[in-house]
Every structure is written in C-alpha cells, then in structure tokens.
Design a protein around this motif. Sequence first.
Motif, PDB file in Angstrom:
ATOM      1  N   ASP A   1     -11.066   7.198  29.640  1.00 46.09           N
ATOM      2  CA  ASP A   1     -11.871   7.363  28.470  1.00 46.09           C
ATOM      3  C   ASP A   1     -13.680   7.036  29.273  1.00 46.09           C
ATOM      4  OD1 ASP A   1      -9.635   8.674  27.747  1.00 46.09           O
ATOM      5  OD2 ASP A   1      -9.721   7.617  26.196  1.00 46.09           O
ATOM      6  N   VAL A   2     -13.308   6.106  29.190  1.00 42.66           N
ATOM      7  CA  VAL A   2     -15.131   5.257  28.857  1.00 42.66           C
ATOM      8  C   VAL A   2     -15.516   5.609  30.191  1.00 42.66           C
ATOM      9  CG1 VAL A   2     -16.480   3.743  29.805  1.00 42.66           C
ATOM     10  CG2 VAL A   2     -14.681   3.191  28.508  1.00 42.66           C
ATOM     11  N   LEU A   3     -15.314   5.844  31.658  1.00 38.06           N
ATOM     12  CA  LEU A   3     -15.370   6.491  33.254  1.00 38.06           C
ATOM     13  C   LEU A   3     -15.583   8.299  32.920  1.00 38.06           C
ATOM     14  CD1 LEU A   3     -12.953   4.673  35.434  1.00 38.06           C
ATOM     15  CD2 LEU A   3     -15.288   4.279  34.478  1.00 38.06           C
ATOM     16  N   PHE A   4     -15.696   8.520  32.026  1.00 37.69           N
ATOM     17  CA  PHE A   4     -15.215  10.094  32.165  1.00 37.69           C
ATOM     18  C   PHE A   4     -16.899  10.322  31.049  1.00 37.69           C
ATOM     19  CE2 PHE A   4     -11.179  10.880  33.511  1.00 37.69           C
ATOM     20  CZ  PHE A   4     -11.420  11.468  34.654  1.00 37.69           C
ATOM     21  N   LEU A   5     -16.748   9.614  29.665  1.00 38.21           N
ATOM     22  CA  LEU A   5     -18.017   9.830  29.151  1.00 38.21           C
ATOM     23  C   LEU A   5     -19.445   9.116  30.173  1.00 38.21           C
ATOM     24  CD1 LEU A   5     -18.782  10.060  26.580  1.00 38.21           C
ATOM     25  CD2 LEU A   5     -18.143   8.134  25.673  1.00 38.21           C
TER      26      LEU A   5
ATOM     27  N   PRO B   1     -10.302  14.646  31.056  1.00 36.98           N
ATOM     28  CA  PRO B   1     -10.251  16.055  29.676  1.00 36.98           C
ATOM     29  C   PRO B   1     -10.419  17.644  30.207  1.00 36.98           C
ATOM     30  CG  PRO B   1     -11.099  13.951  28.575  1.00 36.98           C
ATOM     31  CD  PRO B   1     -11.180  14.415  30.444  1.00 36.98           C
ATOM     32  N   ARG B   2     -10.088  18.379  29.026  1.00 40.48           N
ATOM     33  CA  ARG B   2     -10.423  20.123  30.130  1.00 40.48           C
ATOM     34  C   ARG B   2     -11.955  20.218  29.262  1.00 40.48           C
ATOM     35  NH1 ARG B   2      -6.641  23.239  30.866  1.00 40.48           N
ATOM     36  NH2 ARG B   2      -4.553  21.280  30.652  1.00 40.48           N
ATOM     37  N   ASP B   3     -12.747  21.220  29.045  1.00 36.45           N
ATOM     38  CA  ASP B   3     -13.939  21.295  28.605  1.00 36.45           C
ATOM     39  C   ASP B   3     -14.731  20.547  28.249  1.00 36.45           C
ATOM     40  OD1 ASP B   3     -12.543  24.041  28.231  1.00 36.45           O
ATOM     41  OD2 ASP B   3     -11.242  22.823  25.975  1.00 36.45           O
ATOM     42  N   THR B   4     -14.944  19.468  29.843  1.00 38.57           N
ATOM     43  CA  THR B   4     -16.314  18.483  29.615  1.00 38.57           C
ATOM     44  C   THR B   4     -16.695  18.895  30.810  1.00 38.57           C
ATOM     45  OG1 THR B   4     -14.822  17.132  32.054  1.00 38.57           O
ATOM     46  CG2 THR B   4     -14.255  16.570  29.103  1.00 38.57           C
TER      47      THR B   4
END
Length: 291
Positions: A130-134, A150-153
């Motif tokens: 989660d941290v990486l995708f943020l 995650p979708r819609d990012t």
Amino acid sequence: MGTVSASRMETFLAVSRQGSIRGAAGQLHITEAAVSAAVSHIEKQLGAKLITKSGRGIVLTEAGRVYAEYCRTILGLMKEAHAAVLRAETGRLRIGVVATAGEYLLLKLLASFRNRYPDIELSLSVHPRDVLFLELHHHETDLVIAGRPPRDTGLVIRARRASQLVVVGAPEHSPDPLRSTWLLRGRGSGTRDATLNLLDQLEITPATLTLGSHGAVLAAAREGLGVTLMHSDALVGDLESGLLHVLAVEGTPLDRPWHAVTTRTPPPTARLFLSHILDPTEVGAAAFHAR
C-alpha cells in the motif's frame, strides 16, 4: 496569488511529517525561524491556515492535508521531469518493491541491469504494497514490483511474472492447518490480506501471530510456531532442504503474480528497466512477460 518555491514545499512537507517546527528544522538542518517563515509565506500566498497547535506539537488543518498531498505530487513530478530529459543510459531509476520480491526476485534483476547499464543511478525502497503504490501515485518512485495495484488509481501494469502462494509448515511438527496458529505479515501486506481472505473462505478463526517481516514469518514457521501463506519464490531453499513443506489446504495454491507497475508516463530509465526484465536472454527464468 504568488508562487511557492519547491524548497518551501519541501519545508512544509517536513513539518507535516515531523509534526513540529523543531523536528522539521532538525531534519532539514535549518533554523526553526526559517521553517516558521516558510510555512507563514505559504499560508500568506494561499490565504489559508495550514497548521494549528496541538499540545506541544502541531497538526495539519484540512487545508494543510490537502496541500501536503499536492506538494508530494508536484515535487515528485519535478524530479521525474528532470530524469526524463536525461539520456536513459545515464539517468536515475527509483524502484519500489515489497520485501519478498525484493529479496528473492529483484536483486538478481538489478544485478544484471547494473552490469548492462552501469551509469544509471539506482535507488531501492522496500515497503508494504500500500505504501509503495501511494509513493508511485505521487511520482516519488518510478516503478514498483508488487502485487496487483488498487483499481482506479491511474497506475499501469506493464509486465507480470507468475508466482503462487502456498501454505507451509515445519515437517516435524506435522501441523494441521485448520487447527494451527497462522503466522501473518504486518498491515499493508498483500500476503496478509490474501491470508485473511483464505481464512474467511475456509470459515475458520484460528489463532494468529503477526510478525513484522517475511523473514520473521519464515523463521517462526521453521521453528514450528505455526503455518503461513507465502510466495513460492521465497520458499525454494526451505523446501529443498526440508525445513518446511507445503501443506494441502483447500483453495490453495493461489495464483498471485508479481506486477511491474508505473504511472502513465514512466521516465526513460523505467522503460529501459522494463525492456530488460522482459528479455529472457538477459535475465533467464526470472523474466517477466508483457502485460
């Protein structure tokens, strides 16, 4: 409304992360007066209050939280823009990776990539998914190797490599997965989420033990403290040596491929790295496949 410099944005982000003027000054190696002046300048330019006192520290107002998100993205894009105008072979590449893929997959890829392109400046960050995708969303990282984003990012899967999640335990303890303690990764881990989903599907509520890293989870499993769901890439040595064995559990193995993910506009170095990991003549069995 005037403009706000990148240095003032960096200062404001330091305040938001440290939760105090003093902490930000210490991190940036400048005076507290300089930090306060930078924040005051931004507030004056925006016409909004960004911080407020809370006990001995400070907290962001709602406007401050919104502005901090924009600062992260703006500063990330500025660094990305600088890298984009450099020749790919002499630029910079920032890779984010989850711990399991980092230790058992990415290091081999990086070694061959560095031999091939020695002038590229590499940096590596290891965090939960989660941290990486943020970070990637804010353009603070150029490419992430992890599970599905995650979708819609707005993030784009560029390549993938097959991998499975299997349940393992120590042979000498002959664990029954339905009655054993389940060893879990920390929050934010995709493997943890997959484990909890599996337990729901099995309709069991076993005892659980959360450990901070995949290495700690594996060590605990070897000692017979419980069973765990783990990527097969991380288990080759333990399975070959007999320290762990795969347990038959309904619904497993789970297909959980690794994904190489970027934003819609990856820098040239990220594109070069993608070409490298898609080439089996360069990376052998570790090669990814195009999305």
